[in-house]
Design an enzyme around this catalytic site. Structure first.
Site, mmCIF file in Angstrom:
data_model
loop_
_atom_site.group_PDB
_atom_site.id
_atom_site.type_symbol
_atom_site.label_atom_id
_atom_site.label_comp_id
_atom_site.label_asym_id
_atom_site.label_seq_id
_atom_site.Cartn_x
_atom_site.Cartn_y
_atom_site.Cartn_z
ATOM 1 C CB ALA A 229 -0.926 -0.009 1.211
ATOM 2 N N PRO A 230 0.470 2.283 -0.774
ATOM 3 C CG PRO A 230 0.417 4.458 -1.649
ATOM 4 C CD PRO A 230 1.197 3.580 -0.706
ATOM 5 N N GLY A 232 2.542 1.892 -5.153
ATOM 6 C CA GLY A 232 3.504 2.476 -6.089
ATOM 7 C C GLY A 232 4.425 1.459 -6.722
ATOM 8 C CG ASP A 248 -0.041 -2.852 3.043
ATOM 9 O OD1 ASP A 248 -0.732 -2.538 4.037
ATOM 10 O OD2 ASP A 248 1.092 -2.403 2.831
ATOM 11 C CE LYS A 313 11.280 1.539 4.231
ATOM 12 N NZ LYS A 313 11.006 2.417 3.089
#
Length: 362
Positions: A229-230, A232, A248, A313
Site C-alpha cells: 500500500a498504496p 507504487g 498489505d 530502512k
C-alpha cells in the site's frame, strides 16, 4: 574497455552522496580503501554532499581503478578519480584555467560531466553551469580533448564544489553513474499511486544490467509485493506487464487496481507464502532492517522467488554499521543453504533513510 595510460597519476577519489550521509560515505570509502591497501585520509565536511580520499602518494590511474571499484560503494551516487584541484578560479574567466588544467593531464575524453554537490549552494551554482557548459564543451572539442565519437575513452568530471573551487577527474564509462551527479531524470507516471514508483524505476535502471532488465521485466511473469500500500511498487511492476500479488492490510489506490494486473491480499508479509515460485519479490515495508534482511534471504533460500528487490530502512546513526550487519545476516542464511548469490546495494537518489538492495542467485 580502455583505461587511461598507466603512467598518468591520480591524487585520489571523490564520492558524491546525499547531503547528511557524509559520515556513512566516508566510513565505507575508508573501509574499502584500507582493504585495497590505499594509504591516505578520507574526509567529508558535514552537509557538503561529497567526501574524498586523498592518497598519501599519487598512484597510476589504472592501479587505483583496479584496487578500488567505486561503482560498488553503496552511499556513492557518483564517483571519479581526482587528477587536479583548482582553487580560487577567477570570476571573469573560468574557462581558460580549466581548459589548461584539463589539457595538462594529456588525456582525451568521450563525455563531459559538469557537476555540483546536491546542496542549496550547489543548486545556486547550477544556473551558472547551464550557461557555462556549452562554452566549456566547445573549447574542449576545439582543443581535441573531447571526442564523443570515441565511447571507449574515459569521461571527464568537472565538479564545482562552489563557484570558484573545482575538482577535475575522470571515470571509465562502466564506472559511476550514467547521470551527472548520479541523479536520474525520471518522469512521474500520470496515474501512479505514489512517488515511490520512481524509487523502483530507478532501482531497475541502477541495480540491473540492460540484459537483466530485458529478461526479468517481461509481461506475464509473476511478482509479489510485500507491504504494497498504496501500490507504487506494484504499479511499477504492472507497467512492465508483470502480474502482481500485492500484500498489505491497508488499501491500494484505485489507480493500481485499475491496471488489471494487481491482486490485493490483506495478509501478513512476514508469514504469507506463494503457492508456486515467482520471478520477483519486492518489499518496501517499514520495519527494522534486521527483520527485513533475514526475510529476504529466506525467500531466496527456500525458492519462493528467483530474485528480490527490497529496501532496508537504516537508523539515523551508524547507518554503515547496520548495513554491514544486514549483509552478514543475508550471507549467513544463504551460505547455510549452499547458495551462491549476487547482492547489489545502492543509496538511490529517490531513497531517503533507506538503501535499496537487489538479491538473486548467481
Amino acid at each position: 574497455m580502455s583505461t587511461p595510460s598507466p603512467h598518468c597519476l591520480t591524487l585520489g577519489a571523490l564520492i558524491q552522496c546525499r547531503p547528511g550521509f557524509e559520515p556513512d560515505a566516508a566510513a565505507e570509502l575508508a573501509s574499502r580503501a584500507h582493504a585495497a591497501r590505499l594509504v591516505g585520509p578520507v574526509s567529508g565536511a558535514p552537509r557538503s554532499g561529497f567526501c574524498t580520499l586523498t592518497l598519501a602518494e599519487p598512484l597510476p590511474r589504472d592501479l587505483l581503478q583496479r584496487r578500488l571499484d567505486a561503482s560498488q560503494l553503496v552511499f556513492s551516487r557518483q564517483s571519479f578519480q581526482v587528477v587536479a584541484v583548482l582553487d580560487d578560479l577567477p570570476e571573469r574567466d573560468r574557462l581558460t584555467p580549466l581548459v589548461s588544467a584539463i589539457a595538462a593531464g594529456g588525456e582525451r575524453f568521450c563525455r563531459l560531466l559538469l557537476e555540483t554537490p546536491d546542496t542549496n549552494e550547489g543548486k545556486e551554482t547550477s544556473g551558472f553551469l547551464r550557461r557555462f557548459e556549452p562554452l566549456l564543451d566547445a573549447a574542449l572539442r576545439d582543443a581535441g580533448l573531447l571526442r564523443p565519437d570515441s565511447p571507449h575513452l574515459p569521461r571527464l568530471h568537472v565538479f564545482f564544489a562552489n563557484a570558484r573551487h573545482v575538482w577535475l577527474g575522470f571515470s571509465a564509462p562502466s564506472d559511476g553513474s550514467a547521470w551527472p551527479m548520479g541523479i536520474p531524470r525520471l518522469r512521474m507516471p500520470k496515474d501512479a499511486p505514489s512517488r515511490s514508483t520512481l524509487k523502483l524505476a530507478e532501482a531497475f535502471l541502477t541495480l540491473l544490467t540492460p540484459d537483466e532488465q530485458k529478461a526479468t521485466l517481461r509481461p506475464g511473469l509473476q511478482a509479489v509485493d510485500l507491504g504494497a500500500a498504496p501500490g507504487g511498487w506494484s504499479f511499477q511492476l504492472a507497467s512492465h506487464g508483470l502480474r502482481v500479488t500485492a500484500l498489505d492490510n491497508g488499501p491500494l489506490a484505485p489507480a493500481a487496481l485499475a491496471t488489471g494486473l494487481i491482486e490485493h491480499l490483506r495478509a501478513d508479509g512476514f508469514t504469507w507464502k506463494p503457492r508456486k515460485p515467482v520471478e520477483w519479490m519486492v518489499c518496501d515495508m517499514v520495519e527494522q532492517p534486521a527483520r527485513i534482511a533475514p526475510l529476504m534471504a529466506e525467500w531466496l533460500a527456500s525458492g519462493r522467488c528467483r530474485r528480490s528487490l527490497f529496501n532496508l530502512k537504516l537508523p539515523m546513526k551508524r547507518r554503515y554499521e547496520e548495513l554491514e550487519r544486514c549483509r552478514a545476516l543475508i550471507d549467513q542464511r544463504l551460505r547455510h543453504a549452499g547458495i551462491k548469490y549476487v547482492l547489489r546495494i545502492k543509496h538511490l537518489y529517490h531513497d531517503r533513510e533507506e538503501v535499496t538492495c537487489y538479491l538473486t542467485r548467481r
